[in-house]
Scaffold this motif. Structure first.
Motif, mmCIF file in Angstrom:
data_model
loop_
_atom_site.group_PDB
_atom_site.id
_atom_site.type_symbol
_atom_site.label_atom_id
_atom_site.label_comp_id
_atom_site.label_asym_id
_atom_site.label_seq_id
_atom_site.Cartn_x
_atom_site.Cartn_y
_atom_site.Cartn_z
ATOM 1 N N VAL A 288 1.107 -1.209 -0.380
ATOM 2 C CA VAL A 288 -0.164 -0.562 -0.494
ATOM 3 C C VAL A 288 0.735 1.156 -0.243
ATOM 4 C CG1 VAL A 288 -1.524 1.169 1.709
ATOM 5 C CG2 VAL A 288 -1.412 -1.278 1.101
ATOM 6 N N LYS A 291 -3.128 6.107 0.402
ATOM 7 C CA LYS A 291 -5.106 6.259 0.458
ATOM 8 C C LYS A 291 -5.862 7.339 0.628
ATOM 9 C CE LYS A 291 -7.010 3.655 2.769
ATOM 10 N NZ LYS A 291 -7.245 3.890 4.467
ATOM 11 N N LYS A 294 -10.949 7.049 3.195
ATOM 12 C CA LYS A 294 -10.489 5.621 3.478
ATOM 13 C C LYS A 294 -11.319 4.477 3.072
ATOM 14 C CE LYS A 294 -13.810 4.861 7.722
ATOM 15 N NZ LYS A 294 -14.698 5.191 8.846
ATOM 16 N N ALA A 297 -7.682 1.547 -1.051
ATOM 17 C CA ALA A 297 -6.141 1.238 -0.454
ATOM 18 C C ALA A 297 -5.574 1.402 -2.165
ATOM 19 C CB ALA A 297 -5.473 0.658 0.092
ATOM 20 N N GLU A 345 -10.388 -0.046 4.318
ATOM 21 C CA GLU A 345 -10.265 0.768 5.495
ATOM 22 C C GLU A 345 -8.647 0.703 6.410
ATOM 23 O OE1 GLU A 345 -14.273 1.624 7.465
ATOM 24 O OE2 GLU A 345 -15.501 1.101 5.702
ATOM 25 N N LYS A 348 -3.004 0.538 6.060
ATOM 26 C CA LYS A 348 -2.015 1.447 6.192
ATOM 27 C C LYS A 348 -0.970 1.810 5.008
ATOM 28 C CE LYS A 348 -0.795 0.382 10.092
ATOM 29 N NZ LYS A 348 -1.546 -0.455 10.552
#
Length: 393
Positions: A288, A291, A294, A297, A345, A348
């Protein structure tokens, strides 16, 4: 939890990278052997493209010989002593490789090339001149043709009927420099076409109808072809089937061996079968890197599109964490692959997403090496064909 285990095993690696989960791979190999019902399985190398893994499968009971996808590949595998039984599944127009084959007695004993016409023999003669016997296999087209002008299946050999097969076989036998040793008949409309495509019930009904009619017809015709060819040649093998049709082809009394490869990796195109469910064993990891919202990704890279029809089922698919999907208007891209869904969601920057390819061996044209995972660790890292600087087209 599989994601936790794979993340732990590869924690020191930076994506993108590819793995094969050996626990799943070995499970799939055992299941293929079970489904083959005692017939030996010839390993389809184009669906693997990792020499170490081809050798691994050949060490297991139930597997014997390699079905190569090019003559140059077969010659290389012979040099590496991977197998002494190498069938090239497609006709070749590679003059340099034909010359190497003709000049190498060991290779001539190990390698069988595919032909489907007298013109195939003419080309070999023109490429290498007078030569000692070269082993050849005659390919039969076992597509389904229920009505004039209707062709359901892959476009392969011009040899369709027992009479055609017998005539070509007789010409091969009379031809100096060739030895007819086998027949191959691959039923792509069954072996490579899932009968339970997800979310497509009407298509599933159509495919099942085609396969229910095509299966009995091809068994009868293939048996007649083998009988016709055996009138003029002593065959060493009759090859049929693929990952999707092992059970059906195994009921054909004329077949002596089956072929499979994709079922070892379980790519997404093999999710659509009722009779079997391979474990996904070949995966690739992406990081990832954004972002943008929300629930979106963005992953780095990932546009490893499978060959064939330019349709959505050729796209790679997010696998872990569960609950992700690609965006319909963007898909998997050359340098970024956005994914969405509730699981996004929790992602990260720096997290990894595990992906599946639509096809099997094509994934490893993208990577120089593959990490072989066992349990929660990497057992070893081995080169792919690409990593060994071998490109066979």
């Amino acid at each position: 939890m599989r994601r936790t285990r794979l993340d732990a095993a590869t924690k020191d690696l930076d994506p993108p990278f590819a793995i094969v989960d050996l626990d799943a791979f070995d499970h799939n190999a055992a299941d293929l052997a079970r489904r083959a019902g005692g017939h030996p399985i010839r390993v389809a190398s184009k669906s693997i493209r990792v020499r170490d893994l081809v050798s691994r499968v050949l060490e297991r009971p139930g597997f014997a010989g390699v079905m190569c996808y090019s003559l140059a590949e077969a010659l290389w595998l012979s040099e590496q002593n991977v197998s002494d039984d190498l069938l090239v599944a497609y006709p070749t127009a590679d003059r340099a490789s034909l010359q190497k084959l003709a000049a190498n007695e060991t290779a001539r004993q190990r390698v069988t090339i595919m032909v489907d016409s007298v013109e195939s023999l003419d080309f070999v003669d023109s490429a290498i001149g007078p030569h000692a016997d070269i082993r050849v296999c005659l390919e039969l087209d076992v597509s389904w043709r229920p009505l004039p002008g209707v062709h359901i299946g892959v476009r392969r050999s011009p040899v369709f009927t027992p009479a055609q097969a017998g005539a070509v076989a007789a010409k091969i036998v009379r031809r100096s420099g060739f030895k007819l040793v086998g027949i191959m008949a691959y039923e792509g409309q069954i072996a490579g076409l899932g009968d339970n495509p997800p979310g497509q019930p009407l298509r599933a009904l159509g495919i099942r109808f085609i396969q229910s009619k095509s299966g009995p017809e091809l068994i009868a015709r293939r048996t007649a072809v083998v009988n016709a060819v055996r009138q003029v040649a002593e065959l060493e093998f009759v090859n049929g089937g693929g990952t999707g049709s092992l059970e059906l082809t195994g009921t054909d009394p004329s077949v002596t061996e089956l072929a499979a490869g994709s079922g070892l990796f379980g790519p997404t195109l093999f999710d659509g079968y009722q009779a079997f469910k391979p474990e996904p064993s070949a995966l690739f990891a992406l990081s990832v890197v954004r972002k943008p919202t929300k629930r979106v990704a963005t992953l780095f890279a990932g546009g490893y599109i499978a060959s064939g029809t330019a349709t959505p089922d050729r796209q790679p698919s997010p696998y872990l964490p569960e609950g992700l999907k690609t965006l319909g208007l963007e898909g998997a891209g050359e340098v970024q692959t956005p994914v969405t869904g509730k699981a996004a969601e929790l992602l990260k920057i720096g997290d990894r997403v595990w992906m599946r390819h639509a096809k099997a061996g094509e994934l490893f044209e993208r990577f120089d090496e593959v990490h072989l995972v066992r349990g929660d660790g990497i057992e070893r890292t081995v080169p792919t064909y690409r990593g060994e600087r071998r490109n066979f087209g």
